[in-house]
Design a protein around this motif. Structure first.
Motif, mmCIF file in Angstrom:
data_model
loop_
_atom_site.group_PDB
_atom_site.id
_atom_site.type_symbol
_atom_site.label_atom_id
_atom_site.label_comp_id
_atom_site.label_asym_id
_atom_site.label_seq_id
_atom_site.Cartn_x
_atom_site.Cartn_y
_atom_site.Cartn_z
ATOM 1 N N GLN A 12 0.829 -1.164 0.000
ATOM 2 C CA GLN A 12 -0.263 0.122 -0.012
ATOM 3 C C GLN A 12 0.780 1.233 -0.232
ATOM 4 O O GLN A 12 1.884 1.627 0.823
ATOM 5 C CB GLN A 12 -0.917 0.050 1.274
ATOM 6 C CG GLN A 12 -2.013 1.117 1.068
ATOM 7 C CD GLN A 12 -3.030 0.878 2.422
ATOM 8 O OE1 GLN A 12 -2.703 0.238 3.360
ATOM 9 N NE2 GLN A 12 -3.905 1.686 2.263
ATOM 10 N N GLU A 13 0.881 2.050 -0.950
ATOM 11 C CA GLU A 13 1.399 3.169 -1.155
ATOM 12 C C GLU A 13 1.004 4.418 -0.261
ATOM 13 O O GLU A 13 -0.268 4.477 -0.013
ATOM 14 C CB GLU A 13 1.492 3.886 -2.429
ATOM 15 C CG GLU A 13 2.219 2.937 -3.647
ATOM 16 C CD GLU A 13 3.678 3.239 -3.396
ATOM 17 O OE1 GLU A 13 4.062 4.399 -3.099
ATOM 18 O OE2 GLU A 13 4.426 2.184 -3.413
ATOM 19 N N LYS A 14 1.962 5.019 0.482
ATOM 20 C CA LYS A 14 1.536 6.136 1.409
ATOM 21 C C LYS A 14 1.297 7.352 0.663
ATOM 22 O O LYS A 14 1.913 7.725 -0.506
ATOM 23 C CB LYS A 14 2.697 6.406 2.293
ATOM 24 C CG LYS A 14 2.605 5.325 3.547
ATOM 25 C CD LYS A 14 3.714 5.672 4.400
ATOM 26 C CE LYS A 14 3.767 4.810 5.778
ATOM 27 N NZ LYS A 14 4.904 5.058 6.797
ATOM 28 N N THR A 15 0.426 8.163 1.012
ATOM 29 C CA THR A 15 0.092 9.440 0.374
ATOM 30 C C THR A 15 1.183 10.499 0.729
ATOM 31 O O THR A 15 1.793 10.200 1.607
ATOM 32 C CB THR A 15 -1.199 9.929 0.865
ATOM 33 O OG1 THR A 15 -1.232 10.104 2.151
ATOM 34 C CG2 THR A 15 -2.444 9.078 0.438
ATOM 35 N N THR A 16 1.231 11.446 -0.007
ATOM 36 C CA THR A 16 2.239 12.441 0.270
ATOM 37 C C THR A 16 2.320 12.924 1.579
ATOM 38 O O THR A 16 3.076 13.150 2.304
ATOM 39 C CB THR A 16 2.278 13.467 -0.782
ATOM 40 O OG1 THR A 16 2.518 12.872 -1.961
ATOM 41 C CG2 THR A 16 3.555 14.592 -0.551
ATOM 42 N N GLU A 17 0.863 13.273 2.078
ATOM 43 C CA GLU A 17 0.598 13.740 3.223
ATOM 44 C C GLU A 17 1.120 13.030 4.258
ATOM 45 O O GLU A 17 1.725 13.340 5.530
ATOM 46 C CB GLU A 17 -0.850 14.234 3.428
ATOM 47 C CG GLU A 17 -1.441 15.088 2.580
ATOM 48 C CD GLU A 17 -1.876 14.543 1.081
ATOM 49 O OE1 GLU A 17 -1.899 13.557 0.753
ATOM 50 O OE2 GLU A 17 -1.962 15.681 0.148
ATOM 51 N N GLN A 18 0.818 11.538 4.247
ATOM 52 C CA GLN A 18 1.176 10.542 5.221
ATOM 53 C C GLN A 18 2.679 10.410 5.427
ATOM 54 O O GLN A 18 3.265 10.557 6.534
ATOM 55 C CB GLN A 18 0.551 9.025 4.810
ATOM 56 C CG GLN A 18 -0.857 9.082 4.907
ATOM 57 C CD GLN A 18 -1.164 7.679 4.700
ATOM 58 O OE1 GLN A 18 -0.792 6.993 3.276
ATOM 59 N NE2 GLN A 18 -2.150 7.057 5.177
ATOM 60 N N ARG A 19 3.654 10.629 4.134
ATOM 61 C CA ARG A 19 4.653 10.398 4.181
ATOM 62 C C ARG A 19 5.551 12.173 4.931
ATOM 63 O O ARG A 19 6.348 11.735 5.975
ATOM 64 C CB ARG A 19 5.326 10.379 2.832
ATOM 65 C CG ARG A 19 5.400 9.157 2.382
ATOM 66 C CD ARG A 19 6.323 8.891 1.246
ATOM 67 N NE ARG A 19 6.131 9.716 0.172
ATOM 68 C CZ ARG A 19 5.141 9.374 -0.836
ATOM 69 N NH1 ARG A 19 4.546 8.226 -0.722
ATOM 70 N NH2 ARG A 19 4.953 10.243 -1.790
ATOM 71 N N ALA A 21 3.896 13.569 7.283
ATOM 72 C CA ALA A 21 3.366 13.583 8.474
ATOM 73 C C ALA A 21 4.648 12.692 9.247
ATOM 74 O O ALA A 21 4.863 12.943 10.575
ATOM 75 C CB ALA A 21 2.110 13.059 8.793
ATOM 76 N N ASP A 22 4.753 11.608 8.679
ATOM 77 C CA ASP A 22 5.634 10.662 9.435
ATOM 78 C C ASP A 22 7.156 11.323 9.622
ATOM 79 O O ASP A 22 7.654 11.318 10.671
ATOM 80 C CB ASP A 22 5.828 9.238 8.680
ATOM 81 C CG ASP A 22 4.803 8.448 8.459
ATOM 82 O OD1 ASP A 22 3.915 8.586 9.302
ATOM 83 O OD2 ASP A 22 4.671 7.438 7.515
ATOM 84 N N LEU A 23 7.440 12.022 8.517
ATOM 85 C CA LEU A 23 8.746 12.532 8.676
ATOM 86 C C LEU A 23 8.580 13.691 9.638
ATOM 87 O O LEU A 23 9.831 13.969 10.482
ATOM 88 C CB LEU A 23 9.266 13.243 7.181
ATOM 89 C CG LEU A 23 9.594 12.400 6.106
ATOM 90 C CD1 LEU A 23 9.809 12.993 4.870
ATOM 91 C CD2 LEU A 23 10.917 11.522 6.379
ATOM 92 N N ALA A 25 6.906 13.786 12.260
ATOM 93 C CA ALA A 25 7.015 13.014 13.511
ATOM 94 C C ALA A 25 8.319 12.545 13.864
ATOM 95 O O ALA A 25 8.663 12.765 15.197
ATOM 96 C CB ALA A 25 6.009 11.907 13.439
ATOM 97 N N GLU A 26 9.026 12.008 13.032
ATOM 98 C CA GLU A 26 10.354 11.758 13.202
ATOM 99 C C GLU A 26 11.457 13.127 13.788
ATOM 100 O O GLU A 26 12.145 12.939 14.643
ATOM 101 C CB GLU A 26 11.199 11.119 12.051
ATOM 102 C CG GLU A 26 10.798 9.758 11.708
ATOM 103 C CD GLU A 26 11.536 9.157 10.523
ATOM 104 O OE1 GLU A 26 12.380 9.716 10.039
ATOM 105 O OE2 GLU A 26 10.741 8.473 9.632
ATOM 106 N N ASP A 27 11.150 14.163 12.791
ATOM 107 C CA ASP A 27 11.707 15.276 13.235
ATOM 108 C C ASP A 27 11.521 15.664 14.681
ATOM 109 O O ASP A 27 12.278 16.066 15.431
ATOM 110 C CB ASP A 27 11.445 16.564 12.212
ATOM 111 C CG ASP A 27 12.016 16.081 11.050
ATOM 112 O OD1 ASP A 27 12.895 15.286 10.807
ATOM 113 O OD2 ASP A 27 11.609 16.947 9.912
ATOM 114 N N GLU A 28 10.165 15.726 15.068
ATOM 115 C CA GLU A 28 9.597 16.180 16.227
ATOM 116 C C GLU A 28 10.215 15.302 17.462
ATOM 117 O O GLU A 28 10.974 15.780 18.246
ATOM 118 C CB GLU A 28 8.230 16.117 16.285
ATOM 119 C CG GLU A 28 7.429 17.280 15.725
ATOM 120 C CD GLU A 28 7.689 18.544 16.265
ATOM 121 O OE1 GLU A 28 8.219 18.911 17.376
ATOM 122 O OE2 GLU A 28 7.345 19.507 15.638
#
Length: 108
Positions: A12-19, A21-23, A25-28
């Motif tokens: 399942q491909e992640k949408t750009t928004e999901q990617r 958001a994940d990045l 969250a990693e940065d935070e």
């Protein structure tokens, strides 16, 4: 069907928004220990690093070159084998044609 054949698993491909958001969250998580301007500097730095041009180190270059050389060698080997097979088939065909012609000449 063929035994042992597996069907490809659909990822399942992640949408750009999901990617994004994940990045974020990693940065935070990575910058959580800082506060105020240090936190914003940390976040900016992570975005800059992520968007910066990526350069290969010596090992990555060596590995990429090795893979390319290996693929080219495999291709040459396959082409050589295929060429030999074609030449053998051509010779067999020529022999059959010669025999056929000589039989037809005898029949006339």
């Amino acid at each position: 069907g063929r035994r042992g054949a597996t069907l490809p698993v659909m990822l399942q491909e992640k949408t750009t928004e999901q990617r994004e958001a994940d990045l974020k969250a990693e940065d935070e998580a990575s910058c959580a220990e800082f506060n105020d301007f240090l936190h914003s500097n940390c976040m900016e730095q992570r975005v800059k690093e992520r968007n910066a041009a990526k350069y290969w180190n010596a090992n990555e270059v060596r590995n990429g070159l090795w893979k390319t050389e290996k693929a080219l060698a495999d291709l040459e080997i396959r082409q050589y084998k295929h060429g030999k097979e074609r030449a053998m088939m051509h010779t067999k065909h020529e022999d059959k044609l010669t025999k056929f012609k000589s039989r037809m000449e005898v029949a006339l």
